[in-house]
Design a protein around this motif. Structure first.
Motif, PDB file in Angstrom:
ATOM      1  N   LEU A  87       0.761  -1.147  -0.176  1.00 29.58           N
ATOM      2  CA  LEU A  87       0.128  -0.087   0.069  1.00 29.58           C
ATOM      3  C   LEU A  87       0.818   1.092   0.249  1.00 29.58           C
ATOM      4  CD1 LEU A  87      -2.541  -1.334   2.574  1.00 29.58           C
ATOM      5  CD2 LEU A  87      -2.926  -0.855   0.144  1.00 29.58           C
ATOM      6  N   ASN A 125      -2.182   3.541   8.962  1.00 25.89           N
ATOM      7  CA  ASN A 125      -3.682   3.087   8.249  1.00 25.89           C
ATOM      8  C   ASN A 125      -3.240   1.826   7.233  1.00 25.89           C
ATOM      9  OD1 ASN A 125      -4.899   5.256   9.255  1.00 25.89           O
ATOM     10  ND2 ASN A 125      -4.311   6.747   7.498  1.00 25.89           N
ATOM     11  N   ALA A 126      -2.156   1.936   6.709  1.00 27.45           N
ATOM     12  CA  ALA A 126      -1.686   0.544   5.908  1.00 27.45           C
ATOM     13  C   ALA A 126      -1.854  -0.745   6.775  1.00 27.45           C
ATOM     14  CB  ALA A 126      -0.491   0.820   5.126  1.00 27.45           C
ATOM     15  N   ARG A 128      -3.349  -1.208   9.588  1.00 26.50           N
ATOM     16  CA  ARG A 128      -4.782  -1.276   9.930  1.00 26.50           C
ATOM     17  C   ARG A 128      -5.528  -2.017   8.882  1.00 26.50           C
ATOM     18  NH1 ARG A 128      -4.667   2.923  13.131  1.00 26.50           N
ATOM     19  NH2 ARG A 128      -5.259   4.275  11.601  1.00 26.50           N
ATOM     20  N   HIS A 129      -5.619  -1.374   7.740  1.00 26.60           N
ATOM     21  CA  HIS A 129      -6.278  -1.864   6.529  1.00 26.60           C
ATOM     22  C   HIS A 129      -5.870  -3.616   6.259  1.00 26.60           C
ATOM     23  CE1 HIS A 129      -8.305  -1.821   2.531  1.00 26.60           C
ATOM     24  NE2 HIS A 129      -6.816  -2.283   2.030  1.00 26.60           N
ATOM     25  N   THR A 132      -7.234  -5.682   8.868  1.00 28.52           N
ATOM     26  CA  THR A 132      -8.868  -5.849   8.636  1.00 28.52           C
ATOM     27  C   THR A 132      -8.948  -7.004   7.550  1.00 28.52           C
ATOM     28  OG1 THR A 132      -9.280  -3.811   8.877  1.00 28.52           O
ATOM     29  CG2 THR A 132     -10.911  -4.800   7.971  1.00 28.52           C
TER      30      THR A 132
END
Length: 162
Positions: A87, A125-126, A128-129, A132
């Motif tokens: 990402l 953010n990467a 966490r993504h 998920t």
């Protein structure tokens, strides 16, 4: 870590047909084997196979990481979407492509600018993504396994009504 060849260099690589007979004998000797002198290269490799299989794979990068207090977790093959760095690379390539207009002279400066624009928040953010995605895939896999187990067919049972 992904399974790129440079991440998967074995620490004690077993011999292959590209090794010389002397190298194969040396490797076997290091494992406590003393093969007869009259063995062919093919026979030596056959002797090495079970030893190599029992060793498992120990990678150079894993040993380095372990020596520094880390544990390497390898990604399954062809699952780059589980790797947060993909990402980040996408973000960097997007920044360069947006500003470059195909001028090689500008590429180095744009790359440095794009690299310096990656923030701690981008990384968070990467990660966490990706977490998920992994959790969703794991939940789906468990659901599918449960579904498959419910519909197992026993082929040994011969009752026509079932």
């Amino acid at each position: 870590m992904d399974n790129a060849p440079y991440h998967s260099v074995k620490l004690d690589k077993p011999p292959t047909s590209t090794n010389t007979k002397r190298e194969i004998i040396s490797w076997l000797n290091s494992k406590g084997e003393n093969p007869p002198d009259n063995y062919s290269k093919a026979e030596l490799l056959e002797l090495a196979k079970p030893i190599a299989a029992s060793m498992g794979s120990v990678y150079v990068i894993d040993k380095i990481a372990c020596g520094n207090g880390h544990k390497v977790i390898r990604l399954p093959p062809y699952h780059c979407h589980y790797n947060a760095i993909e990402l980040i690379w996408g973000q960097i390539k997007g920044c360069v492509a947006k500003e470059n207009h195909f001028k090689m002279a500008d590429l180095k400066a744009l790359l440095h600018e794009a690299l310096s624009s990656v923030t701690e928040e981008n990384w968070s953010n990467a990660v966490r993504h990706v977490e998920t995605i992994i959790l969703n895939d794991t939940a789906n896999d468990v659901s599918i396994n449960h579904f498959v187990e419910e519909f197992m067919i026993n082929i040994e049972y011969s009752d026509d009504d079932c």
